[in-house]
Design a protein around this motif. Structure first.
Motif, PDB file in Angstrom:
ATOM      1  N   THR A 121      -1.010  11.167  -0.821  1.00  0.00           N
ATOM      2  CA  THR A 121      -0.516  10.124   0.536  1.00  0.00           C
ATOM      3  C   THR A 121      -1.099   9.501   1.374  1.00  0.00           C
ATOM      4  N   SER A 122      -2.708   9.696   1.524  1.00  0.00           N
ATOM      5  CA  SER A 122      -3.854   9.202   2.293  1.00  0.00           C
ATOM      6  C   SER A 122      -3.420   7.358   1.264  1.00  0.00           C
ATOM      7  N   TYR A 164      -0.782   4.727   2.372  1.00  0.00           N
ATOM      8  CA  TYR A 164      -0.591   4.306   3.544  1.00  0.00           C
ATOM      9  C   TYR A 164      -1.652   3.729   3.408  1.00  0.00           C
ATOM     10  N   MET A 190       2.477  13.969   6.514  1.00  0.00           N
ATOM     11  CA  MET A 190       1.553  12.962   6.245  1.00  0.00           C
ATOM     12  C   MET A 190       2.845  12.457   5.729  1.00  0.00           C
ATOM     13  N   GLY A 231       3.066   9.402   8.601  1.00  0.00           N
ATOM     14  CA  GLY A 231       2.343   8.244   8.173  1.00  0.00           C
ATOM     15  C   GLY A 231       1.119   9.196   9.158  1.00  0.00           C
ATOM     16  N   THR A 267      -2.462   9.731   8.512  1.00  0.00           N
ATOM     17  CA  THR A 267      -2.864  10.048   7.738  1.00  0.00           C
ATOM     18  C   THR A 267      -4.322   9.652   8.185  1.00  0.00           C
ATOM     19  N   LYS A 268      -5.834  10.444   7.622  1.00  0.00           N
ATOM     20  CA  LYS A 268      -7.010   9.724   8.301  1.00  0.00           C
ATOM     21  C   LYS A 268      -6.965   8.513   8.817  1.00  0.00           C
TER      22      LYS A 268
END
Lengths: 728, 73
Positions: free
Chosen positions: A245-246, A249, B29, B32, B34-35
């Motif tokens: 997921t990260s 993005y 997550m 959107g 996220t880290k």
């Protein structure tokens, strides 16, 4: 060659508008097999061989929500020829997240950047060529609302479908992940088709349980793969799902940086934000909300001169179905000289029964029109935002408020309004409890007993509302602890879409779809039940001879009433009133206002006023106050009228759940009436201590236990929908 | 260490870590969070929960209970 194009996109991206624009009136509406998710498909305008399949609005292809599972099953199993992915240009980052997942399916994709006019008005710039280059698929700008560019984008989708022009796999993940993915891919080789390799390896990497069920890998392979995943997880210090997921993005972040130029600063207030500042303001939000609800309620169901819905319904009941339609049929039937039985069946059974239900159509249409506007404008999610805190305690969601409010007018549109609740669990729970709210048709029952037994005290009506609301709250708390409801966690992570002007087309279409499904039902379920009840009420044995009866005290219905009145004896329905109360409860299933009429008939008055003033003294003789109250409670809470049961059936879209809902309501009504009659009766000295006192006590303890017991805790958080992977 | 749940309206923070697992975490997550992403806290609902965030250019509402899973700075 027939071409199938799947239309995919986020909720609020304008997908419905685009779908309506592309297909016009050539739509078929149904449900996805086995679930309550609506399925729509239609033919592309100007073609005969292109079908557009509208997928549910989704944010991702994760395995955790019904809509997402339905969508990915369709995409993976049915393999449409192309995907038309609609993307909200004003909110491009989050919208492209789904796009990156769609591209991995290796089905030709065309991206339609919607609301391009708004993007331009904001002074922002989207470089479409750059975007297309980065994503590796055609990207076109459209405005679905204005119908600009929609034809072209559909033509493009047809073109890529014909050429089977698959996008290149985008370069999303970093080296560590890519190398793990290719190793997983080689392990999977014998299990899957090459073209789907990337999709499956990503899913396996994410430890997607559904894919696991589908692939049926050997334990040996599984542990090999698990080792690979663990290594990456250690290297990147995160779990596999989050890594994917990260990185998606992050990848989108780079693309957007290259292709999108934003004019304003990040947190600058748009017009929508300014409206929202007032509408969901800490102090003003609740007053504004109450005002909006008051206006909606007044226009649709109130009793004022601007209450268009009520005016229409009154007209339909008094003139259309009270005069015009009966006279019309009367004319035809008389001129045909049909016999008395058939005449009665058509006039009293069909025209009377179906007419009583169709009379609600004007109110329902007005109500749905207003609700559709609220939804289209974007206010509905604000309602959920404002009310969530309260409803969450009872296992419901913020959006449950609307169905409940509407149900104070009529349960049918109330239950149907539960459509706007996305979470399956919250929706089912709302459907099951909405019927407890005292609707307009239950008011005459309250009026009858308040007047006859309680000296017209207004406390009776108030207590009816308190009981209704208490029933909702108690049921919410009890039900949410059951496995069927606790099984699926429903995270309340909700987008608050930007406000925009409603589109007349969308609003009217949504109103009509809902209204029409109500009318259709009047023609089926309600027609049938009206005929059956008419028969039971009009026929019986007189002196051993079966036939039509003059006096419906000797009808089959009265026989049934007498036979099962025993069941209600513990509720205090005893003596002369027992069978009358039972029969009235049954006729109440046609429509709750029938209860009062039935009492009128059973006490030998051919016609009574709405609240039955004529029979007040007779009722007072037959009913002790506590028995009257027990009757009232049972009738307020038990199975709703046929129209509402039909609505439950439609919204649940599942026979088991429908029966469970109706059964639960009857049981709840019975237990409540029993506890009140026996225990309150004992306390005030009207009912002597007896066997049922103990039963009532035991039930009361049971209810208290259900209220306070710890709830069921699910072991696995993935959806329990076995077999959906292969379901077609 | 600070949790998103404890942030005040009109603060802007950066996500450090998301704890928890399963459907809720994935959903957060997917939306959107996220880290490394920037979150602007817009407001709190009239009854004190949920909260409204501005993230990646759109508005998201989140229950405090779920916001507890998000570590920020």
């Amino acid at each position: 060659m027939e071409i199938k194009i799947a239309l995919a996109g986020n909720p609020n991206s304008g997908k419905t508008t685009l779908f309506n624009n592309l297909t016009g009136s050539r739509q078929r509406v149904g449900n996805w097999p086995g679930v309550t998710v609506e399925k729509k498909e239609g033919s592309l305008k100007g073609t005969n061989d292109v079908t557009i399949q509208d997928l549910p609005g989704i944010y991702s292809l994760s395995p955790y929500s019904l809509e997402e599972v339905v969508s990915r099953n369709y995409l993976v199993n049915e393999k449409p020829d192309a995907i038309l992915n609609i993307v909200d240009g004003t909110n491009i980052e989050r919208n492209l997240y789904l796009t990156t997942q769609l591209l991995e399916l290796q089905i030709p994709v065309v991206v339609a950047v919607n609301m391009i006019d708004l993007v331009e008005r904001n002074g922002d710039m989207i470089d479409l060529n750059r975007l297309a280059q980065e994503l590796g698929c055609p990207v076109m700008a459209i405005s679905a609302l204005k119908g600009k560019g929609t034809k072209e984008v559909a033509a493009k989708a047809v073109e890529v479908a014909k050429k089977h022009q698959v996008a290149l796999i985008p370069d999303i993940y970093d080296k560590t992940v890519v190398s793990a993915l290719s190793k997983i891919q080689s392990e999977l080789q014998t299990h899957i088709d090459d073209s789907m390799a990337r999709w499956y390896s990503v899913k396996v990497f994410e430890r997607d349980e559904r894919i696991d069920e589908f692939l049926k890998l050997t334990d040996d392979k599984k542990s090999k793969i698990e080792l690979l995943i663990k290594k990456v997880e250690e290297a990147l210090d995160d779990d596999a799902e989050s890594i994917i997921t990260s990185q998606r993005y992050d990848y989108i972040g780079t693309i957007v940086q290259h292709a999108v130029k934003k004019k304003g600063s990040k947190h600058e207030l748009s017009v929508s934000d300014k409206i929202d500042k007032i509408v969901t303001n800490r102090i003003l939000a609740l007053p504004i909300f109450i005002l909006v609800m008051y206006v909606v309620y007044t226009i649709a169901m109130g009793g004022t001169s601007i209450s268009i819905g009520t005016i229409g319904t009154d007209w339909a009941n008094d003139v259309l179905f009270g005069d015009i339609v009966p006279n019309f049929f009367d004319g035809i039937l008389t001129s045909l000289h049909v016999n008395g039985v058939l005449y009665g069946l058509i006039m009293d059974g069909i025209v009377g029964g179906v007419g009583a239900v169709l009379g609600f159509v004007p109110q329902i249409l007005v109500l749905f029109l207003l609700l559709s506007i609220m939804e289209d404008v974007g206010y509905m999610s604000r309602v959920a935002f404002i009310m969530d805190r309260i409803f969450r305690r009872f296992g419901l969601s913020g959006k449950s408020f609307i169905p409940m409010l509407v149900a104070t007018g009529c349960g049918v549109p109330g239950i149907m309004a539960s459509r706007t609740i996305e979470q399956d669990r919250d929706r089912k729970m709302t459907i099951m409890t909405t019927g407890f709210i005292p609707c307009g048709a239950k008011m005459p029952i309250i009026g009858l007993f308040a007047g006859a037994v309680f000296g017209g005290s207004s406390l009776v009506a108030t207590s009816a509302f308190v009981i209704g609301i208490a029933a909702v709250i108690i049921s919410g708390i009890i039900l949410k602890k059951f496995k069927s409801f606790a099984g699926e966690p429903a995270p309340f992570v909700m987008e608050l879409p930007a406000y925009h002007l409603p589109s007349a087309g969308n609003v009217l279409r949504a109103t009509w779809e809902r209204g029409w499904s109500f009318i259709k039902r009047a023609g089926t379920v309600i027609l049938l039940s009206s005929i059956i009840l008419w028969f039971l009420q009009g026929f019986g044995f007189t002196n051993g001879q079966f036939g039509m009866v003059e006096d419906n005290n000797t009808s089959l219905l009265a026989d049934i009433g007498n036979a099962i009145a025993l069941i209600f004896a513990p509720l205090g329905w005893v003596g002369d009133m027992a069978w009358k109360a039972t029969v009235a409860t049954f006729t109440g299933l046609i429509a709750k206002e029938e209860v009062v009429n039935t009492f009128g008939v059973l006490y030998n008055f051919s016609e009574v006023s709405e609240e039955g003033n004529e029979i007040w003294t007779l009722i007072a003789q037959d009913f002790t106050p506590i028995a009257a109250y027990s009757f009232m409670i049972f009738n307020l809470l038990c199975a709703p009228c046929f129209a509402a049961m039909g609505a439950i059936r439609r919204e649940m879209n599942n026979t088991k759940w429908t029966l469970a809902a109706i059964g639960y309501m009857c049981l709840f009504a019975y237990v409540s009436a029993l506890i009140v009659y026996q225990l309150v009766g004992l306390a005030i000295g009207e009912v002597a201590f007896n066997f049922w006192t103990i039963v009532a006590l035991a039930l009361l303890i049971g209810v208290i236990y259900l209220l306070f017991r710890p709830g069921y805790k699910p072991k696995s958080e993935a959806l329990d929908l076995k077999g959906m992977q292969t379901a077609k | 260490m600070k949790l998103l749940k404890d942030c005040k309206p009109s603060e802007t923070v950066v996500v450090k870590k998301i704890t928890g697992a399963g459907a809720t975490k994935r959903r957060i997550m997917d939306m959107g969070i996220t880290k490394g992403v920037e979150i602007h806290i817009r407001k709190v609902a009239p009854l004190g929960d949920p909260i409204e965030l501005n993230i990646r250019g759109y508005e998201l509402s989140l229950r405090k209970q779920d916001a507890q899973m998000i570590e920020v700075e």
